[in-house]
Design a protein around this motif. Structure first.
Motif, PDB file in Angstrom:
ATOM      1  N   ARG A 109     116.777   2.786 -11.612  1.00 19.77           N
ATOM      2  CA  ARG A 109     116.529   4.205 -11.302  1.00 19.77           C
ATOM      3  C   ARG A 109     117.538   4.324 -12.620  1.00 19.77           C
ATOM      4  NH1 ARG A 109     116.899   5.574  -5.566  1.00 19.77           N
ATOM      5  NH2 ARG A 109     118.259   6.977  -5.919  1.00 19.77           N
ATOM      6  N   TRP A 110     117.600   4.324 -13.323  1.00 20.72           N
ATOM      7  CA  TRP A 110     118.151   4.619 -15.220  1.00 20.72           C
ATOM      8  C   TRP A 110     117.804   5.881 -14.721  1.00 20.72           C
ATOM      9  CZ3 TRP A 110     117.425  -0.451 -18.986  1.00 20.72           C
ATOM     10  CH2 TRP A 110     117.818  -1.201 -18.379  1.00 20.72           C
ATOM     11  N   GLN A 111     119.943   6.203 -15.238  1.00 22.13           N
ATOM     12  CA  GLN A 111     119.706   7.858 -15.650  1.00 22.13           C
ATOM     13  C   GLN A 111     118.433   8.840 -16.213  1.00 22.13           C
ATOM     14  OE1 GLN A 111     123.660   9.103 -17.339  1.00 22.13           O
ATOM     15  NE2 GLN A 111     122.906  11.261 -16.726  1.00 22.13           N
ATOM     16  N   TYR A 112     118.176   9.100 -17.603  1.00 19.23           N
ATOM     17  CA  TYR A 112     117.195   9.136 -18.411  1.00 19.23           C
ATOM     18  C   TYR A 112     115.938   8.643 -18.522  1.00 19.23           C
ATOM     19  CZ  TYR A 112     121.664  11.738 -19.412  1.00 19.23           C
ATOM     20  OH  TYR A 112     122.347  12.736 -19.754  1.00 19.23           O
ATOM     21  N   MET A 113     115.949   7.830 -18.019  1.00 19.81           N
ATOM     22  CA  MET A 113     114.360   6.865 -18.096  1.00 19.81           C
ATOM     23  C   MET A 113     112.963   7.835 -17.468  1.00 19.81           C
ATOM     24  SD  MET A 113     113.412   3.779 -19.016  1.00 19.81           S
ATOM     25  CE  MET A 113     115.324   3.574 -19.435  1.00 19.81           C
ATOM     26  N   GLY A 114     113.081   8.478 -16.701  1.00 19.10           N
ATOM     27  CA  GLY A 114     112.148   9.270 -17.013  1.00 19.10           C
ATOM     28  C   GLY A 114     112.072  10.226 -18.514  1.00 19.10           C
ATOM     29  N   ARG A 115     112.929  10.666 -18.756  1.00 18.34           N
ATOM     30  CA  ARG A 115     112.787  11.402 -20.288  1.00 18.34           C
ATOM     31  C   ARG A 115     112.817  10.486 -21.181  1.00 18.34           C
ATOM     32  NH1 ARG A 115     118.118  14.447 -19.107  1.00 18.34           N
ATOM     33  NH2 ARG A 115     117.501  15.726 -17.416  1.00 18.34           N
ATOM     34  N   ILE A 116     112.747   9.379 -21.101  1.00 19.44           N
ATOM     35  CA  ILE A 116     112.343   8.987 -22.555  1.00 19.44           C
ATOM     36  C   ILE A 116     110.872   7.891 -22.163  1.00 19.44           C
ATOM     37  CG2 ILE A 116     113.087   6.058 -23.331  1.00 19.44           C
ATOM     38  CD1 ILE A 116     115.948   6.436 -22.776  1.00 19.44           C
ATOM     39  N   VAL A 117     110.382   7.664 -21.015  1.00 20.13           N
ATOM     40  CA  VAL A 117     109.492   7.169 -20.630  1.00 20.13           C
ATOM     41  C   VAL A 117     108.308   8.305 -21.107  1.00 20.13           C
ATOM     42  CG1 VAL A 117     107.741   6.463 -19.155  1.00 20.13           C
ATOM     43  CG2 VAL A 117     109.526   5.759 -19.039  1.00 20.13           C
ATOM     44  N   SER A 118     108.465   9.847 -20.647  1.00 18.81           N
ATOM     45  CA  SER A 118     107.418  10.736 -21.735  1.00 18.81           C
ATOM     46  C   SER A 118     107.791  11.229 -22.493  1.00 18.81           C
ATOM     47  CB  SER A 118     108.350  12.378 -20.534  1.00 18.81           C
ATOM     48  OG  SER A 118     108.080  12.713 -20.438  1.00 18.81           O
ATOM     49  N   ILE A 119     108.662  11.153 -23.253  1.00 20.30           N
ATOM     50  CA  ILE A 119     108.942  11.541 -24.616  1.00 20.30           C
ATOM     51  C   ILE A 119     107.358  10.287 -25.407  1.00 20.30           C
ATOM     52  CG2 ILE A 119     109.591  11.266 -26.721  1.00 20.30           C
ATOM     53  CD1 ILE A 119     112.185  12.505 -25.385  1.00 20.30           C
ATOM     54  N   LEU A 120     108.348   8.524 -25.256  1.00 20.46           N
ATOM     55  CA  LEU A 120     107.923   7.867 -25.262  1.00 20.46           C
ATOM     56  C   LEU A 120     105.814   7.353 -25.154  1.00 20.46           C
ATOM     57  CD1 LEU A 120     110.285   4.666 -25.257  1.00 20.46           C
ATOM     58  CD2 LEU A 120     108.927   5.847 -26.911  1.00 20.46           C
ATOM     59  N   SER A 121     105.812   8.247 -23.689  1.00 18.64           N
ATOM     60  CA  SER A 121     104.178   8.114 -23.758  1.00 18.64           C
ATOM     61  C   SER A 121     103.175   9.120 -24.110  1.00 18.64           C
ATOM     62  CB  SER A 121     104.492   8.165 -22.417  1.00 18.64           C
ATOM     63  OG  SER A 121     104.168   9.390 -21.174  1.00 18.64           O
ATOM     64  N   SER A 122     104.245  10.001 -24.467  1.00 17.70           N
ATOM     65  CA  SER A 122     103.269  11.897 -25.342  1.00 17.70           C
ATOM     66  C   SER A 122     103.240  11.171 -26.748  1.00 17.70           C
ATOM     67  CB  SER A 122     104.138  12.759 -24.502  1.00 17.70           C
ATOM     68  OG  SER A 122     105.462  12.145 -25.653  1.00 17.70           O
ATOM     69  N   LEU A 123     104.230  10.748 -27.087  1.00 17.90           N
ATOM     70  CA  LEU A 123     104.032  10.407 -28.557  1.00 17.90           C
ATOM     71  C   LEU A 123     103.070   9.069 -28.977  1.00 17.90           C
ATOM     72  CD1 LEU A 123     107.595   9.863 -29.944  1.00 17.90           C
ATOM     73  CD2 LEU A 123     106.065  11.121 -30.459  1.00 17.90           C
TER      74      LEU A 123
END
Length: 121
Positions: free
Chosen positions: A59-73
């Motif tokens: 549960r790192w702090q910004y991991m949800g946003r990072i995964v969201s951006i990488l998966s959208s790319l």
């Protein structure tokens, strides 16, 4: 009792996202035939996928946003390659489905964002 239940809301969805990312990372690193047609070279997350899974589990702090951006790319790249080749194959469809589920859960699921943002509690 209610505190323990509220702390666990979103854990299942986060584990689903972690499993999808792990399967894509391992599948694209070790067996390219699972997710790509013959002759293609394709690495979506590469070794970063394992770090993303660890970050989701811890549960790192910004991991949800990072995964969201990488998966959208990655979804955008897959769609562009399908348009350029003018064909769709079963491996691309499976990959697109998995990435779409991961993108949806990390971007629009309130339970996943609450679970990942309550890391300090």
């Amino acid at each position: 009792m209610q505190f323990m239940e509220s702390k666990q809301i979103g854990k299942t969805e986060t584990m689903v996202v972690a499993a999808i990312i792990f399967a894509i990372a391992v599948g694209s690193n070790f067996s390219e035939k699972w997710l790509v047609e013959a002759g293609g070279q394709f690495e979506i997350f590469g070794n970063l996928g394992i770090i993303l899974v660890i970050g989701l589990l811890w549960r790192w702090q910004y991991m949800g946003r990072i995964v969201s951006i990488l998966s959208s790319l990655a979804i955008l790249a897959i769609l562009m390659s399908m348009v350029m080749t003018q064909s769709i194959s079963i491996p691309f469809l499976i990959l697109l489905t998995g990435l779409s589920i991961a993108f949806y859960l990390t971007t629009f699921s309130r339970a996943v964002s609450d679970y990942l943002n309550k890391a300090g509690e």
